[in-house]
Write a protein that holds these residues in place. Sequence first.
Motif, PDB file in Angstrom:
ATOM      1  N   MET A  51      -1.321  -9.236   4.078  1.00  0.00           N
ATOM      2  CA  MET A  51      -0.724  -8.209   3.991  1.00  0.00           C
ATOM      3  C   MET A  51       1.057  -7.203   3.745  1.00  0.00           C
ATOM      4  O   MET A  51       1.084  -6.212   2.832  1.00  0.00           O
ATOM      5  CB  MET A  51      -0.157  -7.512   6.003  1.00  0.00           C
ATOM      6  CG  MET A  51      -1.613  -7.358   6.926  1.00  0.00           C
ATOM      7  SD  MET A  51      -1.289  -7.880   8.616  1.00  0.00           S
ATOM      8  CE  MET A  51      -0.661  -6.736   8.398  1.00  0.00           C
ATOM      9  N   ARG A  55       2.006  -4.675   1.257  1.00  0.00           N
ATOM     10  CA  ARG A  55       3.101  -3.535   1.102  1.00  0.00           C
ATOM     11  C   ARG A  55       3.760  -3.026   0.250  1.00  0.00           C
ATOM     12  O   ARG A  55       4.926  -2.496   0.374  1.00  0.00           O
ATOM     13  CB  ARG A  55       4.241  -4.130   2.825  1.00  0.00           C
ATOM     14  CG  ARG A  55       5.369  -3.352   3.379  1.00  0.00           C
ATOM     15  CD  ARG A  55       5.641  -4.126   4.585  1.00  0.00           C
ATOM     16  NE  ARG A  55       5.024  -3.004   5.574  1.00  0.00           N
ATOM     17  CZ  ARG A  55       4.989  -1.894   5.877  1.00  0.00           C
ATOM     18  NH1 ARG A  55       5.382  -0.956   5.536  1.00  0.00           N
ATOM     19  NH2 ARG A  55       3.832  -2.161   6.896  1.00  0.00           N
ATOM     20  N   SER A 125      -0.163   5.714   3.182  1.00  0.00           N
ATOM     21  CA  SER A 125      -1.222   5.512   4.098  1.00  0.00           C
ATOM     22  C   SER A 125      -1.923   4.483   3.693  1.00  0.00           C
ATOM     23  O   SER A 125      -2.870   5.026   2.586  1.00  0.00           O
ATOM     24  CB  SER A 125      -0.989   6.119   5.299  1.00  0.00           C
ATOM     25  OG  SER A 125      -1.748   7.258   5.116  1.00  0.00           O
ATOM     26  N   GLU A 128      -5.999  -0.588   6.565  1.00  0.00           N
ATOM     27  CA  GLU A 128      -6.013  -2.649   5.819  1.00  0.00           C
ATOM     28  C   GLU A 128      -7.096  -3.332   5.984  1.00  0.00           C
ATOM     29  O   GLU A 128      -8.242  -2.781   6.536  1.00  0.00           O
ATOM     30  CB  GLU A 128      -5.619  -2.576   7.242  1.00  0.00           C
ATOM     31  CG  GLU A 128      -5.586  -4.349   7.614  1.00  0.00           C
ATOM     32  CD  GLU A 128      -4.879  -4.932   6.646  1.00  0.00           C
ATOM     33  OE1 GLU A 128      -5.041  -5.799   6.317  1.00  0.00           O
ATOM     34  OE2 GLU A 128      -3.976  -4.838   6.286  1.00  0.00           O
ATOM     35  N   SER A 137      -6.447  -0.350  11.874  1.00  0.00           N
ATOM     36  CA  SER A 137      -6.292  -1.285  10.763  1.00  0.00           C
ATOM     37  C   SER A 137      -5.438   0.191  10.141  1.00  0.00           C
ATOM     38  O   SER A 137      -5.638  -0.395   8.502  1.00  0.00           O
ATOM     39  CB  SER A 137      -7.943  -0.832  10.448  1.00  0.00           C
ATOM     40  OG  SER A 137      -8.485   0.225  10.645  1.00  0.00           O
ATOM     41  N   GLN A 139      -2.515   1.512   8.184  1.00  0.00           N
ATOM     42  CA  GLN A 139      -1.471   1.181   7.541  1.00  0.00           C
ATOM     43  C   GLN A 139      -0.148   2.050   7.390  1.00  0.00           C
ATOM     44  O   GLN A 139      -0.771   3.073   6.654  1.00  0.00           O
ATOM     45  CB  GLN A 139      -1.177  -0.508   6.817  1.00  0.00           C
ATOM     46  CG  GLN A 139      -1.667  -1.725   7.974  1.00  0.00           C
ATOM     47  CD  GLN A 139      -1.019  -2.123   8.775  1.00  0.00           C
ATOM     48  OE1 GLN A 139       0.324  -1.765   9.489  1.00  0.00           O
ATOM     49  NE2 GLN A 139      -1.827  -2.047   9.979  1.00  0.00           N
ATOM     50  N   SER A 140       1.017   2.222   7.257  1.00  0.00           N
ATOM     51  CA  SER A 140       1.418   3.456   6.743  1.00  0.00           C
ATOM     52  C   SER A 140       2.914   2.350   6.207  1.00  0.00           C
ATOM     53  O   SER A 140       3.976   1.987   6.773  1.00  0.00           O
ATOM     54  CB  SER A 140       2.061   4.839   7.126  1.00  0.00           C
ATOM     55  OG  SER A 140       2.511   4.562   8.624  1.00  0.00           O
TER      56      SER A 140
END
Length: 154
Positions: A51, A55, A125, A128, A137, A139-140
């Motif tokens: 993760m 990111r 965005s 995941e 799921s 993510q942003s």
Amino acid sequence: MTGFQRVLVRKGGRRDRGFSLIEALVALLILAIGLLGVAGMQLKALQSTHMGYQRTIATLAAQDLQERLWQGLADDSACPDPSSADWKDQMKDKWAPEWGQWLPGIGENPVSLGSGNCVYDISVSWSEGRAAPDESSRQSFSYTVRLPELGGSA
């Protein structure tokens, strides 16, 4: 006395002291539970690392968008309009495919006008990949950019 009892009893009537089979099995069970806990922590660490990697890629994608906005400012001597058809085509045809290989399910319209002239809200965005493929799921990463207004008041 049977043969089994003779092994347990020494001369003088004292019993041998040692681990029984039940004690050894309990110790083995405790060790197995501890190892399962360590394996669970390792799995969570790998998921967190992935993760963090995603990111980081999202941050680079947002900075790439910022550079594209700066390029649009340099080319036209005016702040780019993210709602224009040219900008949307560039995002759909170039930006999203380039970053989509690193971030699966990346959004195609990540830039919107912010609260003033030459202020842009960038929201990258993605899906995941290690979670279930549902909406939770997603993510942003949000990023706000302000470019200088050329030829106008700052």
